[in-house]
Write a protein that holds these residues in place. Structure first.
Motif, PDB file in Angstrom:
ATOM      1  N   ILE A  15       0.821  -1.215   0.000  1.00  0.00           N
ATOM      2  CA  ILE A  15       0.000   0.000   0.000  1.00  0.00           C
ATOM      3  C   ILE A  15       0.852   1.261   0.000  1.00  0.00           C
ATOM      4  CG2 ILE A  15      -1.611   1.366   1.389  1.00  0.00           C
ATOM      5  CD1 ILE A  15      -2.963  -1.222   2.207  1.00  0.00           C
ATOM      6  N   TRP A  16       1.943   1.276   0.757  1.00  0.00           N
ATOM      7  CA  TRP A  16       2.785   2.469   0.788  1.00  0.00           C
ATOM      8  C   TRP A  16       3.905   2.434  -0.250  1.00  0.00           C
ATOM      9  CZ3 TRP A  16       3.032   3.960   6.694  1.00  0.00           C
ATOM     10  CH2 TRP A  16       1.931   4.778   6.973  1.00  0.00           C
ATOM     11  N   GLY A  17       3.891   1.417  -1.119  1.00  0.00           N
ATOM     12  CA  GLY A  17       4.769   1.442  -2.276  1.00  0.00           C
ATOM     13  C   GLY A  17       4.040   1.957  -3.509  1.00  0.00           C
ATOM     14  N   VAL A  18       2.706   1.970  -3.433  1.00  0.00           N
ATOM     15  CA  VAL A  18       1.863   2.371  -4.563  1.00  0.00           C
ATOM     16  C   VAL A  18       1.734   3.886  -4.745  1.00  0.00           C
ATOM     17  CG1 VAL A  18      -0.523   2.296  -5.421  1.00  0.00           C
ATOM     18  CG2 VAL A  18       0.561   0.216  -4.578  1.00  0.00           C
ATOM     19  N   PRO A  19       1.754   4.728  -3.678  1.00  0.00           N
ATOM     20  CA  PRO A  19       1.497   6.155  -3.866  1.00  0.00           C
ATOM     21  C   PRO A  19       2.358   6.836  -4.913  1.00  0.00           C
ATOM     22  CG  PRO A  19       1.430   5.646  -1.542  1.00  0.00           C
ATOM     23  CD  PRO A  19       1.880   4.396  -2.245  1.00  0.00           C
ATOM     24  N   TYR A  20       3.605   6.414  -5.081  1.00  0.00           N
ATOM     25  CA  TYR A  20       4.473   7.067  -6.067  1.00  0.00           C
ATOM     26  C   TYR A  20       3.934   6.889  -7.486  1.00  0.00           C
ATOM     27  CZ  TYR A  20       7.290   6.711  -1.887  1.00  0.00           C
ATOM     28  OH  TYR A  20       7.713   6.781  -0.586  1.00  0.00           O
ATOM     29  N   LEU A  21       3.410   5.701  -7.765  1.00  0.00           N
ATOM     30  CA  LEU A  21       2.770   5.444  -9.052  1.00  0.00           C
ATOM     31  C   LEU A  21       1.513   6.303  -9.203  1.00  0.00           C
ATOM     32  CD1 LEU A  21       2.174   3.698 -11.642  1.00  0.00           C
ATOM     33  CD2 LEU A  21       0.946   2.149 -10.119  1.00  0.00           C
ATOM     34  N   LEU A  22       0.683   6.325  -8.169  1.00  0.00           N
ATOM     35  CA  LEU A  22      -0.572   7.069  -8.240  1.00  0.00           C
ATOM     36  C   LEU A  22      -0.337   8.578  -8.365  1.00  0.00           C
ATOM     37  CD1 LEU A  22      -2.641   5.161  -5.512  1.00  0.00           C
ATOM     38  CD2 LEU A  22      -2.647   4.818  -7.991  1.00  0.00           C
ATOM     39  N   LEU A 217      -8.289   7.275  -0.271  1.00  0.00           N
ATOM     40  CA  LEU A 217      -9.039   6.289   0.516  1.00  0.00           C
ATOM     41  C   LEU A 217      -8.175   5.114   0.975  1.00  0.00           C
ATOM     42  CD1 LEU A 217     -12.406   6.114  -1.486  1.00  0.00           C
ATOM     43  CD2 LEU A 217     -11.821   7.539   0.485  1.00  0.00           C
ATOM     44  N   VAL A 218      -7.337   4.609   0.079  1.00  0.00           N
ATOM     45  CA  VAL A 218      -6.560   3.401   0.393  1.00  0.00           C
ATOM     46  C   VAL A 218      -5.181   3.742   0.942  1.00  0.00           C
ATOM     47  CG1 VAL A 218      -5.574   1.273  -0.524  1.00  0.00           C
ATOM     48  CG2 VAL A 218      -7.797   2.080  -1.364  1.00  0.00           C
ATOM     49  N   CYS A 219      -4.424   4.556   0.191  1.00  0.00           N
ATOM     50  CA  CYS A 219      -3.035   4.828   0.561  1.00  0.00           C
ATOM     51  C   CYS A 219      -2.907   5.859   1.678  1.00  0.00           C
ATOM     52  CB  CYS A 219      -2.256   5.305  -0.663  1.00  0.00           C
ATOM     53  SG  CYS A 219      -2.198   4.089  -1.988  1.00  0.00           S
TER      54      CYS A 219
END
Length: 292
Positions: A15-22, A217-219
Motif C-alpha cells: 500500500i505504501w509502495g503504490v502512492p508514487y505510481l498514483l 481512501l486506500v493509501c
C-alpha cells in the motif's frame, strides 16, 4: 511474527509502495495542490468520524503545537513537494530517494539526543546510504531534475524528523487521531488554492481520477489505520521495516505499469541504499548479563 502480523506487514509494504505510481499518474492531469487537497479531504472524511466515535479527539487541544509541527513535517509540506517533484522525476526514482528516510531518522534521533549510540555498524550503514545516493544521482540524474530532487530531499527531512515529534511530544496521543487532525489541517490549508481548481475533475481521464481517489481512501485513510495496527501487533521497530520494501514496490510498479526505465543508477543505488538503511537503523544488541 504472527500470521496477522505478516498479513499487515505485506499489506503495508504494498500500500505504501503504490502512492508514487498514483501521484505520477495524478499530476499528469491535475495540479499538485489539487491532488494533495483531495487526498487529505478523502482521508479526513473517513478518519475523523472514526476517531470521534472512539472519543480520541478529547484533550488534543493542549497538544496543538507538536500536532502542528507533525502536520507540517509529515503531510502539509512533503505531500505537495512529492507531487511537484513527480511532475519531473519518475515514480521509481522518487520512491528510491524516499527510501533514505530511515537513514535521516537515525541521524536526527542521534542529533537531538537519542539514547542509542551510533555504533560502527550504524555509521557504516549511513556511509553506504550516502554512497548509494551518489551512485543513483551520479549515474542517472540530469541537471533539469535537480530542483525536483531538492523537493524530495526536503520531503525526506520532513519524514525523517516527524516521528521524533510523535515519540517525544505526542506519545500519549493515538496515532490515528493525530493523523486525522493532520489530514484535516492540511486540507484546510490548501482549500483556498485547490477549490478554484476543482473544475479540473470535469472531463478528466478516468485513470487520473481513480489515482486520486485510491490515493486518498486506500493509501492514506486505510493505510494509516493498518499501520498503527501493525505497530500494535509487531512493535514500532519491526513495523518500520516496511520502509525498506516500499521503494522496491515503487520501482517495480513504475517499470511494469508506466514503462519507466530500469536504469543503471537504480540497479546500483537501490540495493546499496536499502542495505545502508537497514544497517543505519539497526538496534544494538543488549549484552547478556554476566553470571554472578
Amino acid at each position: 511474527m504472527s500470521r496477522r502480523g505478516w498479513a499487515l506487514f505485506v499489506a503495508m509494504s504494498v500500500i505504501w509502495g503504490v502512492p508514487y505510481l498514483l501521484i505520477k499518474v495524478a499530476v499528469g492531469t491535475f495540479d499538485p495542490v489539487l491532488v494533495v487537497f483531495t487526498r487529505c479531504s478523502l482521508g479526513a472524511v473517513l478518519l475523523v468520524p472514526l476517531v470521534v466515535a472512539r472519543g480520541q479527539l478529547r484533550g488534543l487541544a493542549r497538544h496543538w503545537r507538536p500536532l502542528l509541527a507533525f502536520t507540517v513535517l509529515e503531510m502539509t509540506g512533503p505531500w505537495l513537494l512529492l507531487s511537484v517533484a513527480e511532475q519531473t522525476l519518475s515514480s521509481s526514482l522518487t520512491g528510491l530517494l524516499v527510501a533514505t528516510v530511515p537513514f535521516v531518522a537515525a541521524l536526527a534521533g542521534r542529533v537531538v539526543g537519542g539514547e542509542e549510540p551510533l555504533s560502527r555498524v550504524r555509521i557504516g550503514g549511513m556511509v553506504l546510504g550516502v554512497l548509494g545516493i551518489v551512485a543513483l544521482l551520479g549515474l542517472d540524474v540530469r541537471g533539469a531534475e535537480l530542483v525536483a530532487i531538492g523537493a524530495v530531499v526536503l520531503t525526506v527531512l520532513g519524514y525523517g524528523t516527524a516521528p521524533l515529534i510523535i515519540s517525544r511530544k505526542l506519545s500519549d496521543v493515538p496515532g490515528v487521531a493525530a493523523s486525522a487532525v493532520a489530514l484535516t489541517v492540511t486540507a484546510l490549508v490548501y482549500a483556498p488554492f485547490a477549490v478554484p481548481r476543482l473544475g479540473q475533475f470535469s472531463g478528466a481521464p478516468l485513470d487520473a481520477v481513480a489515482a486520486v481517489v485510491v490515493l486518498g481512501l486506500v493509501c492514506t485513510a486505510l493505510a494509516l489505520v493498518l499501520f498503527f495496527r501493525l505497530i500494535r501487533e509487531v512493535g514500532p521497530q519491526r513495523a518500520l521495516v516496511i520502509t525498506f520494501v516500499n521503494p522496491a514496490v515503487a520501482v517495480l510498479l513504475g517499470v511494469l505499469l508506466l514503462g519507466e526505465p530500469f536504469t543503471v543508477g537504480i540497479a546500483v543505488g537501490l540495493p546499496v541504499i536499502l542495505v545502508g538503511c537497514v544497517l543505519a537503523t539497526r538496534r544494538a544488541r543488549t549484552p547478556a548479563p554476566i553470571p554472578a
